[in-house]
Motif scaffolding. Sequence first.
Motif, mmCIF file in Angstrom:
data_model
loop_
_atom_site.group_PDB
_atom_site.id
_atom_site.type_symbol
_atom_site.label_atom_id
_atom_site.label_comp_id
_atom_site.label_asym_id
_atom_site.label_seq_id
_atom_site.Cartn_x
_atom_site.Cartn_y
_atom_site.Cartn_z
ATOM 1 N N CYS A 1 0.799 -1.228 0.000
ATOM 2 C CA CYS A 1 0.000 0.000 0.000
ATOM 3 C C CYS A 1 0.831 1.277 0.000
ATOM 4 O O CYS A 1 0.292 2.352 -0.236
ATOM 5 N N GLU A 2 2.113 1.192 0.287
ATOM 6 C CA GLU A 2 2.943 2.390 0.366
ATOM 7 C C GLU A 2 2.889 3.149 -0.963
ATOM 8 O O GLU A 2 3.121 2.582 -2.028
ATOM 9 N N TYR B 1 -3.963 2.420 2.812
ATOM 10 C CA TYR B 1 -3.184 3.624 3.105
ATOM 11 C C TYR B 1 -4.054 4.832 2.799
ATOM 12 O O TYR B 1 -4.629 4.946 1.711
ATOM 13 N N TYR C 1 -4.069 8.982 2.504
ATOM 14 C CA TYR C 1 -3.290 10.214 2.449
ATOM 15 C C TYR C 1 -3.748 11.188 3.533
ATOM 16 O O TYR C 1 -2.933 11.908 4.115
ATOM 17 N N SER D 1 -2.701 9.860 7.157
ATOM 18 C CA SER D 1 -1.248 9.826 7.341
ATOM 19 C C SER D 1 -0.605 11.202 7.191
ATOM 20 O O SER D 1 0.626 11.324 7.263
ATOM 21 N N ARG E 1 -0.196 12.868 4.572
ATOM 22 C CA ARG E 1 0.646 12.935 3.378
ATOM 23 C C ARG E 1 0.282 14.119 2.500
ATOM 24 O O ARG E 1 1.124 14.629 1.748
#
Length: 243
Positions: free
Chosen positions: A176-177, A213, A215, A218, A220
């Motif tokens: 998922c990164e 994941y 964004y 996190s 991001r």
Amino acid sequence: MHEGHRARVREKVYRHGESLGDHELLEALLFYSLPRKNTNTIAHELLDSFGGFERLFEASPAAIERISGVGEKTADLIYLVGEMTRRIREREGRGVKRLKSSAQVREFAAERFQNCSEEVLEIYCLGAGGALLCVKSFRGGDDKSVTVYSKNLSRLLASVQPVSVIVAHNHPSGKCEPSAEDDAAAVEIFRICRVNGVQLSDCMIFADGEAPYSYFLSNRFAALGIDREAKETHISVSRKKEN
């Protein structure tokens, strides 16, 4: 004469469709399967034979094709319209799907991506209260990439006019990164959303056996210089001051 009549019927449908009779709407539909026939007569025959729209659009292609002047293409067209109508009724009965939390989005998207062997990117267009207005899927054809053109995303947003969007895609053969390409896509999607006055709520990545994941969760977005709370862009013009 033939083309002129069809042009007039189409104009009536576009301008006064709600006031037209069933036979007139069916006549216009049949233009697309019967390019060289008098569809008015066939429309009347179909409605008389089945007793109205309801039974006509619930009939099998074989039953429709028994009517004089109706061929396979017309039977298929009527059946497909009926099938789409049935699905609309079923979805209305289930109520409006809402994605109001990250957990709901994860559950919804994970089910759609389950056992998907090709890379897919989906745009979830949301209205007020998280109402799901539509889902647009873009497929890559393999497990490595998917391409979405900016103009296609712009057209989607202009057409649906959502309040916000959530972008979800999968990594079928990876983790998922996010990749550098994923980050660049997020920046471009944010730019297009902002131009269209739409909030980008989240970008999420899914892979089998891993937690999705986000964004948003996190942080991001901030790391990429994306300010989701930025005011809508605008242009100001003014007259040049005279000396």
